[in-house]
Scaffold this active site. Structure first.
Site, PDB file in Angstrom:
ATOM      1  CG  ASN A 248      37.441  32.339  39.075  1.00  0.00           C
ATOM      2  OD1 ASN A 248      37.316  31.247  39.629  1.00  0.00           O
ATOM      3  ND2 ASN A 248      37.874  33.416  39.702  1.00  0.00           N
TER       4      ASN A 248
ATOM      5  CG  HIS B 121      45.510  36.351  46.513  1.00  0.00           C
ATOM      6  ND1 HIS B 121      45.606  36.818  47.803  1.00  0.00           N
ATOM      7  CD2 HIS B 121      44.193  36.264  46.238  1.00  0.00           C
ATOM      8  CE1 HIS B 121      44.386  37.000  48.286  1.00  0.00           C
ATOM      9  NE2 HIS B 121      43.504  36.667  47.354  1.00  0.00           N
TER      10      HIS B 121
ATOM     11  NE  ARG C 204      39.692  33.230  53.206  1.00  0.00           N
ATOM     12  CZ  ARG C 204      40.100  33.626  52.004  1.00  0.00           C
ATOM     13  NH1 ARG C 204      41.262  34.227  51.849  1.00  0.00           N
ATOM     14  NH2 ARG C 204      39.356  33.399  50.949  1.00  0.00           N
TER      15      ARG C 204
ATOM     16  N   GLY D  44      41.382  45.437  45.698  1.00  0.00           N
ATOM     17  CA  GLY D  44      40.364  46.409  46.139  1.00  0.00           C
ATOM     18  C   GLY D  44      40.842  47.495  47.095  1.00  0.00           C
TER      19      GLY D  44
ATOM     20  CD  GLU E  46      43.645  47.389  41.882  1.00  0.00           C
ATOM     21  OE1 GLU E  46      42.688  47.836  41.225  1.00  0.00           O
ATOM     22  OE2 GLU E  46      44.055  46.224  41.780  1.00  0.00           O
ATOM     23  CG  ASN E  47      39.615  51.276  44.811  1.00  0.00           C
ATOM     24  OD1 ASN E  47      39.531  52.045  43.858  1.00  0.00           O
ATOM     25  ND2 ASN E  47      39.409  49.979  44.702  1.00  0.00           N
TER      26      ASN E  47
ATOM     27  CD  GLU F 291      43.510  37.655  40.904  1.00  0.00           C
ATOM     28  OE1 GLU F 291      42.646  38.512  41.148  1.00  0.00           O
ATOM     29  OE2 GLU F 291      43.701  36.667  41.620  1.00  0.00           O
TER      30      GLU F 291
HETATM   31  P1  ADP Z   1      38.156  40.071  46.232  1.00  0.00           P
HETATM   32  O1  ADP Z   1      38.547  39.921  44.765  1.00  0.00           O
HETATM   33  O2  ADP Z   1      39.051  39.363  47.184  1.00  0.00           O
HETATM   34  O3  ADP Z   1      36.701  39.888  46.528  1.00  0.00           O
HETATM   35  P2  ADP Z   1      38.692  42.891  45.803  1.00  0.00           P
HETATM   36  O4  ADP Z   1      40.094  42.945  45.357  1.00  0.00           O
HETATM   37  O5  ADP Z   1      37.608  43.157  44.832  1.00  0.00           O
HETATM   38  O6  ADP Z   1      38.419  41.564  46.616  1.00  0.00           O
HETATM   39  O7  ADP Z   1      38.537  43.910  47.012  1.00  0.00           O
HETATM   40  C1  ADP Z   1      37.330  44.082  47.674  1.00  0.00           C
HETATM   41  C2  ADP Z   1      37.569  44.942  48.893  1.00  0.00           C
HETATM   42  O8  ADP Z   1      38.077  46.210  48.472  1.00  0.00           O
HETATM   43  C3  ADP Z   1      36.275  45.204  49.653  1.00  0.00           C
HETATM   44  O9  ADP Z   1      36.367  44.700  50.976  1.00  0.00           O
HETATM   45  C4  ADP Z   1      36.184  46.709  49.693  1.00  0.00           C
HETATM   46  O10 ADP Z   1      35.895  47.126  50.985  1.00  0.00           O
HETATM   47  C5  ADP Z   1      37.575  47.189  49.352  1.00  0.00           C
HETATM   48  N1  ADP Z   1      37.499  48.526  48.751  1.00  0.00           N
HETATM   49  C6  ADP Z   1      37.064  48.871  47.547  1.00  0.00           C
HETATM   50  N2  ADP Z   1      37.103  50.220  47.387  1.00  0.00           N
HETATM   51  C7  ADP Z   1      37.581  50.730  48.540  1.00  0.00           C
HETATM   52  C8  ADP Z   1      37.869  52.051  49.030  1.00  0.00           C
HETATM   53  N3  ADP Z   1      37.649  53.117  48.296  1.00  0.00           N
HETATM   54  N4  ADP Z   1      38.338  52.162  50.281  1.00  0.00           N
HETATM   55  C9  ADP Z   1      38.552  51.083  51.047  1.00  0.00           C
HETATM   56  N5  ADP Z   1      38.314  49.823  50.651  1.00  0.00           N
HETATM   57  C10 ADP Z   1      37.836  49.640  49.414  1.00  0.00           C
END
Ligand code: ADP
Length: 399
Positions: free
Chosen positions: A7, A180, A240, A331, A334-335, A385
């Site tokens: 990538n 995406h 954004r 992100g 999942e979290n 991905e």
């Molecule tokens: P990208 O690939 O678009 O950069 P990701 O899928 O890695 O993004 O997601 C990143 C986002 O996930 C970050 O803005 C982060 O704040 C959020 N994130 C990660 N862990 C947590 C959590 N435990 N609670 C809330 N948000 C989270």
């Protein structure tokens, strides 16, 4: 079969090697500051310490060579020789209306990627640079281009046509493409498998990362997706704006004495929860912590964020005349169990959605999070991905 997944950004290159027999990740890494002072390669092998190499990388070709050296290194490598790489899969941002699926790279494919430069001005040139660097560094190896827009090409005209004079579609291919795509494609195919849904299941996938989008699909075919000609449309994101009244551009440009390019930069880089929070952060964890500590702007930003996600889910349930499963990924998806719970409980009760708090107390792994009596299944499903790029690559080179 072993696939190298790349990538490429304008000054960065992310890579993974995936063993397709086991679907295991053998290693992954990142080249940063390509063409800039202070270039650095970080190479990670599961279960081992990170390997860091700081050395000039004047261009992407040198970066690819350094990746090849790292993956075949006697100590930190995972392959004996580069011959073990069977093919290379490349993420390409914009396929315009020229690509509806992934393709084996040849001169025609490269020319088409070039034709899409003005639709993806920041990414497509870098993606092509990555392809050409691999062709030069590993001559004869098959390269496959996997487009972030392919999934959205499944939309029908009623979903992808903007209500502007049709000549702009005819002349410049202005339409909704969606992004995406590899993530939505992966998750919307994986979900029916693990949730044991019927073949023509109606699925809504919420990819909630720093960039965020929602998709609706039936039997894995995209019905609608929230991003548009560019990744700016749709949900509120880290930086954004997502959807807004286009007249705002003219209004603010006139008030602030700025031009449309500066305004777009604001909408892409300074808006979203970052802008709404007054610049606290684009990271949802920071904005969440500030909201918990009583920051009103952060609280509203997160409420608006969840509200927008819920509105899209509602719209897509209508677009498909029903929904069998909703899935959260990326992100935040999942979290952040709180975000998942609030989106479902505050807004989706009318669909019969019920979250099971114990099941929802989970992070980053495939899990059903809805209650047994929920009318719609709700899942958490980590996106992958790179695996999807590798799967498409394998399919094309073994044809
Ligand atoms: P990208 O690939 O678009 O950069 P990701 O899928 O890695 O993004 O997601 C990143 C986002 O996930 C970050 O803005 C982060 O704040 C959020 N994130 C990660 N862990 C947590 C959590 N435990 N609670 C809330 N948000 C989270």
């Amino acid at each position: 079969m072993k696939i190298l997944v790349l990538n490429c950004g304008s000054s960065s290159l992310k890579y993974q090697i995936i063993d397709m027999e086991t679907k295991d990740l053998l290693c992954k890494g990142l080249c940063e500051r390509i063409g800039i002072d202070g270039s650095k390669l970080t190479h990670k092998v599961p279960g081992k310490d990170d390997f860091v190499r700081q050395e000039a990388m004047p261009d992407h070709k040198r970066a690819v060579e350094m990746v090849m050296e790292a993956i075949t290194d006697e100590v930190v490598g995972v392959l004996k020789s580069i011959d073990e790489v069977d093919a290379i899969g490349h993420r390409v941002l914009h396929g315009g209306n020229l690509f509806t699926k992934s393709c084996l790279v040849d001169e025609k494919c490269k020319a088409a990627i070039r034709e899409c430069f003005d639709l993806g001005p920041l990414h497509n040139p870098a993606n092509l640079m990555g392809i050409e660097a691999c062709e030069a560094a590993m001559p004869g190896k098959p390269n496959v281009a996997v487009f972030d827009t392919s999934f959205g090409m499944g939309m029908e005209p009623k979903a992808y046509t903007y209500a502007i004079p049709i000549e702009y579609y005819e002349k410049y291919h202005v339409r909704r493409y969606g992004f995406h795509g590899t993530s939505h494609d992966y998750v919307s195919h994986r979900l029916p498998e693990i949730a044991k849904l019927p073949e023509n299941a109606k699925v809504i996938v919420c990819h909630l990362g720093n960039g965020a989008s929602v998709s609706a699909s039936i039997g894995g075919k995209c019905v609608d997706t929230s991003m548009g000609l560019t990744p700016l449309e749709g949900l509120i994101m880290g930086t954004r704006s997502g959807d807004l009244d286009p007249a705002i551009l003219q209004y603010i440009c006139n008030k602030e004495g700025i031009d449309v390019n500066q305004m777009l930069n604001i909408l892409n880089k300074k808006s979203g929860i970052f802008g709404m929070s007054g610049g606290v952060s684009s990271d949802f964890r920071d904005v969440g912590a500030a909201a918990d500590a009583g920051d009103q702007k952060c609280k509203v930003a997160l409420e608006a964020y969840r509200y927008r996600v819920a509105k899209y889910i509602g719209a897509y349930a209508a677009a498909m005349n029903g929904v069998d499963a909703i899935c959260f990924t990326a992100g935040v998806g999942e979290n952040d169990k709180q975000a998942r719970k609030l989106i479902c409980e505050e807004y989706l009760g009318y669909l019969g959605v019920k979250i099971d708090d114990q099941r929802n107390d989970v992070r980053g792994k495939e899990a059903l999070i809805s209650a047994d009596d929920s009318k719609v299944q709700v899942w958490l499903l980590p996106t992958n991905e790179e695996l999807k790029i590798a799967m498409d690559t394998q399919a094309l080179v073994t044809k």
